[in-house]
Design a protein around this motif. Structure first.
Motif, PDB file in Angstrom:
ATOM      1  N   ILE A 114       0.917  -1.213  -0.143  1.00 42.26           N
ATOM      2  CA  ILE A 114      -0.067  -0.150   0.409  1.00 42.26           C
ATOM      3  C   ILE A 114       0.922   1.133  -0.040  1.00 42.26           C
ATOM      4  N   ALA A 115       2.080   1.268   0.484  1.00 39.52           N
ATOM      5  CA  ALA A 115       2.463   2.025   1.139  1.00 39.52           C
ATOM      6  C   ALA A 115       3.460   2.779  -0.541  1.00 39.52           C
ATOM      7  N   LEU A 116       4.220   1.543  -1.809  1.00 35.83           N
ATOM      8  CA  LEU A 116       4.467   1.625  -2.029  1.00 35.83           C
ATOM      9  C   LEU A 116       3.436   1.997  -3.820  1.00 35.83           C
ATOM     10  N   LYS A 117       2.305   1.278  -3.235  1.00 32.25           N
ATOM     11  CA  LYS A 117       1.482   1.373  -4.624  1.00 32.25           C
ATOM     12  C   LYS A 117       0.552   2.385  -5.652  1.00 32.25           C
ATOM     13  N   GLU A 118       1.222   3.827  -5.085  1.00 29.82           N
ATOM     14  CA  GLU A 118       1.499   5.222  -6.090  1.00 29.82           C
ATOM     15  C   GLU A 118       2.966   5.362  -6.239  1.00 29.82           C
ATOM     16  N   HIS A 119       3.991   4.838  -5.924  1.00 30.84           N
ATOM     17  CA  HIS A 119       4.919   5.453  -6.060  1.00 30.84           C
ATOM     18  C   HIS A 119       5.831   5.774  -7.275  1.00 30.84           C
ATOM     19  N   PRO A 120       5.906   6.465  -8.018  1.00 35.23           N
ATOM     20  CA  PRO A 120       6.780   6.857  -9.413  1.00 35.23           C
ATOM     21  C   PRO A 120       7.528   6.056 -10.083  1.00 35.23           C
ATOM     22  N   ASP A 121       8.482   5.704  -9.033  1.00 36.52           N
ATOM     23  CA  ASP A 121      10.020   5.038 -10.074  1.00 36.52           C
ATOM     24  C   ASP A 121      10.213   3.539  -9.778  1.00 36.52           C
ATOM     25  N   VAL A 122       9.751   3.448  -8.192  1.00 34.20           N
ATOM     26  CA  VAL A 122       9.678   1.535  -7.878  1.00 34.20           C
ATOM     27  C   VAL A 122       7.993   0.808  -7.700  1.00 34.20           C
ATOM     28  N   MET A 123       7.902  -0.194  -7.711  1.00 44.14           N
ATOM     29  CA  MET A 123       6.882  -1.138  -7.668  1.00 44.14           C
ATOM     30  C   MET A 123       7.262  -2.326  -6.280  1.00 44.14           C
ATOM     31  N   SER A 124       5.786  -3.089  -5.813  1.00 48.72           N
ATOM     32  CA  SER A 124       6.668  -4.286  -5.064  1.00 48.72           C
ATOM     33  C   SER A 124       5.526  -5.494  -5.744  1.00 48.72           C
ATOM     34  N   GLU A 125       6.197  -6.613  -5.249  1.00 52.12           N
ATOM     35  CA  GLU A 125       5.017  -7.667  -5.213  1.00 52.12           C
ATOM     36  C   GLU A 125       5.650  -9.027  -4.613  1.00 52.12           C
ATOM     37  N   SER A 126       5.085  -9.683  -4.395  1.00 50.67           N
ATOM     38  CA  SER A 126       5.121 -10.350  -3.092  1.00 50.67           C
ATOM     39  C   SER A 126       5.857 -11.728  -4.080  1.00 50.67           C
ATOM     40  N   VAL A 127       6.802 -13.215  -3.549  1.00 50.89           N
ATOM     41  CA  VAL A 127       7.126 -13.419  -4.356  1.00 50.89           C
ATOM     42  C   VAL A 127       7.485 -14.987  -3.082  1.00 50.89           C
ATOM     43  N   GLY A 128       7.452 -15.948  -3.678  1.00 46.18           N
ATOM     44  CA  GLY A 128       7.450 -17.241  -2.432  1.00 46.18           C
ATOM     45  C   GLY A 128       5.943 -18.169  -2.170  1.00 46.18           C
ATOM     46  N   GLU A 129       6.899 -18.882  -1.609  1.00 39.89           N
ATOM     47  CA  GLU A 129       5.096 -19.743  -1.019  1.00 39.89           C
ATOM     48  C   GLU A 129       5.069 -19.686   0.705  1.00 39.89           C
ATOM     49  N   GLY A 130       3.899 -19.473   1.311  1.00 39.58           N
ATOM     50  CA  GLY A 130       3.769 -20.492   2.256  1.00 39.58           C
ATOM     51  C   GLY A 130       4.276 -19.206   3.735  1.00 39.58           C
ATOM     52  N   ALA A 131       5.360 -20.123   4.124  1.00 34.58           N
ATOM     53  CA  ALA A 131       6.079 -18.885   5.052  1.00 34.58           C
ATOM     54  C   ALA A 131       7.310 -18.224   5.339  1.00 34.58           C
ATOM     55  N   SER A 132       7.672 -18.443   3.656  1.00 40.07           N
ATOM     56  CA  SER A 132       8.473 -18.055   3.077  1.00 40.07           C
ATOM     57  C   SER A 132       8.276 -16.847   1.765  1.00 40.07           C
ATOM     58  N   ARG A 133       7.015 -17.240   2.098  1.00 41.48           N
ATOM     59  CA  ARG A 133       6.634 -15.370   1.345  1.00 41.48           C
ATOM     60  C   ARG A 133       7.292 -14.117   1.606  1.00 41.48           C
ATOM     61  N   ARG A 134       7.521 -13.628   0.846  1.00 37.23           N
ATOM     62  CA  ARG A 134       8.584 -11.946   0.477  1.00 37.23           C
ATOM     63  C   ARG A 134       8.308 -11.393  -0.183  1.00 37.23           C
ATOM     64  N   LEU A 135       8.385 -10.035   0.468  1.00 40.33           N
ATOM     65  CA  LEU A 135       8.455  -9.086  -0.639  1.00 40.33           C
ATOM     66  C   LEU A 135       9.601  -8.442  -1.616  1.00 40.33           C
ATOM     67  N   VAL A 136       9.717  -7.956  -2.407  1.00 41.06           N
ATOM     68  CA  VAL A 136      10.552  -7.797  -3.290  1.00 41.06           C
ATOM     69  C   VAL A 136      10.278  -6.195  -4.119  1.00 41.06           C
ATOM     70  N   ILE A 137      11.110  -5.528  -3.741  1.00 37.76           N
ATOM     71  CA  ILE A 137      10.526  -3.677  -4.819  1.00 37.76           C
ATOM     72  C   ILE A 137      12.208  -3.755  -5.793  1.00 37.76           C
ATOM     73  N   LYS A 138      10.606  -3.430  -6.470  1.00 36.48           N
ATOM     74  CA  LYS A 138      12.052  -3.795  -7.994  1.00 36.48           C
ATOM     75  C   LYS A 138      12.001  -2.032  -9.065  1.00 36.48           C
ATOM     76  N   PRO A 139      12.855  -1.740  -9.673  1.00 41.35           N
ATOM     77  CA  PRO A 139      12.519  -0.159 -10.526  1.00 41.35           C
ATOM     78  C   PRO A 139      11.215  -1.047 -11.047  1.00 41.35           C
ATOM     79  N   ARG A 140      10.536   0.364 -11.700  1.00 42.96           N
ATOM     80  CA  ARG A 140       8.984   0.572 -12.496  1.00 42.96           C
ATOM     81  C   ARG A 140       9.549   0.926 -13.367  1.00 42.96           C
ATOM     82  N   HIS A 141       9.261  -0.485 -14.429  1.00 39.20           N
ATOM     83  CA  HIS A 141      10.196   0.328 -15.635  1.00 39.20           C
ATOM     84  C   HIS A 141       8.583   0.495 -16.618  1.00 39.20           C
ATOM     85  N   GLY A 142       8.933   1.290 -17.340  1.00 35.38           N
ATOM     86  CA  GLY A 142       7.335   1.972 -18.554  1.00 35.38           C
ATOM     87  C   GLY A 142       7.093   3.075 -17.875  1.00 35.38           C
TER      88      GLY A 142
END
Length: 193
Positions: free
Chosen positions: A165-193
């Motif tokens: 939610i904090a990064l939803k409207e950020h102009p330069d980066v985006m976030s996504e969750s990766v992994g499964e179950g208890a090892s699910r984590r978040l990745v912040i990466k540059p927003r392309h385009g």
């Protein structure tokens, strides 16, 4: 459906404690209420959660208070009082356990496994959300400058959601969750385009 209303019954079944006669649970709501069926079910769920939490904190610190309100698809409970923050436990672990038990009680007693339960104690969750939002902003600046993604340690869904939610409207980066179950984590990466 299970009709137990007393915390002592739950604790005795778990072998944790014997009945404490000095604390009486609040009275059950009047069943003659003329509210619509769905609203009555929501009120019963709210009442069940409130009775459970009041019974729990009465044994821990009678000076604490509980407020439960319905918000969207969830019940939110706030436990407050002078010493409430101590009840949250180290890193909110006790708070998390109380939340899981409260959800279980609601699910078993009211058959409401579809209702989300969020509990905050002494503003712990709000402070945690503020801290995570600030962390997200600092990491976003670093990712935007370096152009390299940043992967965080595994974290619970509620914490990942705060960062999303904090990064939803950020102009330069985006976030996504990766992994499964208890090892699910978040990745912040540059927003392309």
């Amino acid at each position: 459906m299970d009709n137990r209303t007393n915390l002592d019954d739950y604790l005795a079944e778990l072998g944790i404690s014997e009945a404490d006669e000095s604390v009486t649970p609040p009275p059950m709501p009047d069943a003659s209420d003329s509210a619509p069926v769905q609203e009555a079910a929501d009120t019963d769920a709210r009442g069940t959660l409130e009775r459970f939490l009041r019974g729990l904190i009465a044994r821990i610190d009678p000076e604490l208070s509980v407020t439960v309100r319905e918000v969207d698809d969830a019940l939110e409970a706030e436990i407050s009082g002078e010493n409430a923050a101590r009840l949250a436990g180290r890193d909110g672990r006790t708070l998390g356990a109380i939340e899981v038990i409260a959800y279980t009680v609601l699910s078993k007693q009211e058959g409401r496994g579809d209702t989300r339960v969020r509990v905050d104690i002494g503003g712990f969750r709000k402070r945690q959300a503020d801290t995570l939002s600030k962390l997200a902003e600092r990491l976003a600046i670093g990712v935007a400058k370096s152009g390299e993604p940043h992967e965080l340690q595994p974290m619970p869904a509620a914490e990942r959601r705060v960062i999303h939610i904090a990064l939803k409207e950020h102009p330069d980066v985006m976030s996504e969750s990766v992994g499964e179950g208890a090892s699910r984590r978040l990745v912040i990466k540059p927003r392309h385009g």
